[in-house]
Design an enzyme around this catalytic site. Structure first.
Site, mmCIF file in Angstrom:
data_model
loop_
_atom_site.group_PDB
_atom_site.id
_atom_site.type_symbol
_atom_site.label_atom_id
_atom_site.label_comp_id
_atom_site.label_asym_id
_atom_site.label_seq_id
_atom_site.Cartn_x
_atom_site.Cartn_y
_atom_site.Cartn_z
ATOM 1 N N ASP A 30 39.453 50.746 33.740
ATOM 2 C CA ASP A 30 40.653 50.406 34.498
ATOM 3 C C ASP A 30 41.394 51.692 34.867
ATOM 4 O O ASP A 30 41.515 52.615 34.055
ATOM 5 C CB ASP A 30 41.562 49.482 33.681
ATOM 6 N N VAL A 96 44.435 41.706 41.829
ATOM 7 C CA VAL A 96 43.240 41.971 42.638
ATOM 8 C C VAL A 96 42.503 40.647 42.876
ATOM 9 O O VAL A 96 42.063 39.995 41.918
ATOM 10 C CB VAL A 96 42.315 42.983 41.927
ATOM 11 N N HIS A 100 37.707 39.217 37.881
ATOM 12 C CA HIS A 100 37.453 40.317 36.955
ATOM 13 C C HIS A 100 37.853 39.919 35.551
ATOM 14 O O HIS A 100 38.832 39.198 35.347
ATOM 15 C CB HIS A 100 38.178 41.598 37.385
ATOM 16 N N HIS A 102 39.027 41.429 32.031
ATOM 17 C CA HIS A 102 39.568 42.607 31.347
ATOM 18 C C HIS A 102 38.990 42.665 29.935
ATOM 19 O O HIS A 102 38.991 41.654 29.229
ATOM 20 C CB HIS A 102 41.094 42.504 31.173
HETATM 21 P P1 AMP Z 1 44.888 41.802 37.474
HETATM 22 O O1 AMP Z 1 46.365 42.028 37.310
HETATM 23 O O2 AMP Z 1 44.326 40.843 36.464
HETATM 24 O O3 AMP Z 1 44.495 41.441 38.891
HETATM 25 O O4 AMP Z 1 44.216 43.172 37.125
HETATM 26 C C1 AMP Z 1 43.863 44.111 38.079
HETATM 27 C C2 AMP Z 1 43.490 45.369 37.339
HETATM 28 O O5 AMP Z 1 42.732 46.192 38.196
HETATM 29 C C3 AMP Z 1 44.683 46.187 36.864
HETATM 30 O O6 AMP Z 1 44.585 46.384 35.462
HETATM 31 C C4 AMP Z 1 44.547 47.496 37.645
HETATM 32 O O7 AMP Z 1 44.953 48.615 36.897
HETATM 33 C C5 AMP Z 1 43.050 47.524 37.949
HETATM 34 N N1 AMP Z 1 42.694 48.287 39.129
HETATM 35 C C6 AMP Z 1 43.220 48.213 40.365
HETATM 36 N N2 AMP Z 1 42.622 49.076 41.198
HETATM 37 C C7 AMP Z 1 41.665 49.712 40.459
HETATM 38 C C8 AMP Z 1 40.705 50.730 40.750
HETATM 39 N N3 AMP Z 1 40.597 51.270 41.975
HETATM 40 N N4 AMP Z 1 39.897 51.143 39.757
HETATM 41 C C9 AMP Z 1 40.013 50.618 38.519
HETATM 42 N N5 AMP Z 1 40.872 49.659 38.185
HETATM 43 C C10 AMP Z 1 41.699 49.212 39.133
#
Ligand code: AMP
Ligand code: ZN
Length: 113
Positions: A30, A96, A100, A102
């Site tokens: 992340d 996003v 995904h 976590h």
């Molecule tokens: P969510 O809030 O569940 O949608 O989590 C999205 C996660 O994606 C967050 O923890 C962000 O820090 C992570 N994230 C967003 N853009 C990127 C990226 N380019 N590379 C790695 N992690 C990312």
């Protein structure tokens, strides 16, 4: 999905710290970690939320969990424990719009909610 950041990571168009990949799954660190180990495990297929997983795509969820369990081992956090989280929709904080999982570990994690 040209404008999806996670599709672009999966396609190699945006750099990421990739820790695992196969023909269906990719996992990377992340960019804004909230715990010492914070990984994202995603399907290469663009699925918006966990609520959009079709019956045909259900095995993908199993594969994501399998990869997460393996990564917990290789990250050295399996014994102490880890948390797997899938946010879905606005109130969960999903930012996003590409499914995904976590993987959070490396510190004592607070209660959920
Ligand atoms: P969510 O809030 O569940 O949608 O989590 C999205 C996660 O994606 C967050 O923890 C962000 O820090 C992570 N994230 C967003 N853009 C990127 C990226 N380019 N590379 C790695 N992690 C990312
Ligand atoms: Zn996508």
């Amino acid at each position: 999905m040209e404008d999806c950041i996670f599709c672009r990571i999966a396609a190699g168009e945006i750099p990421a710290n990739i820790v695992y990949q196969d023909d269906r799954i990719i996992a990377f660190r992340d960019i804004n970690p909230v715990s010492p180990t914070h990984l994202q495990i995603i399907p290469r297929k663009h699925i918006v939320t966990v609520a959009d997983v079709s019956d045909a795509d259900l095995p993908i969820i199993g594969e994501m969990v399998k990869v997460a369990n393996r990564l917990a081992m290789s990250e050295g956090v399996a014994e102490k424990g880890y948390r797997l989280v899938i946010n879905c929709g606005k109130e969960s904080g999903q930012e996003v719009p590409h499914l995904h999982l976590h993987l959070l570990a490396g510190r004592r994690l607070g209660r959920m909610g």
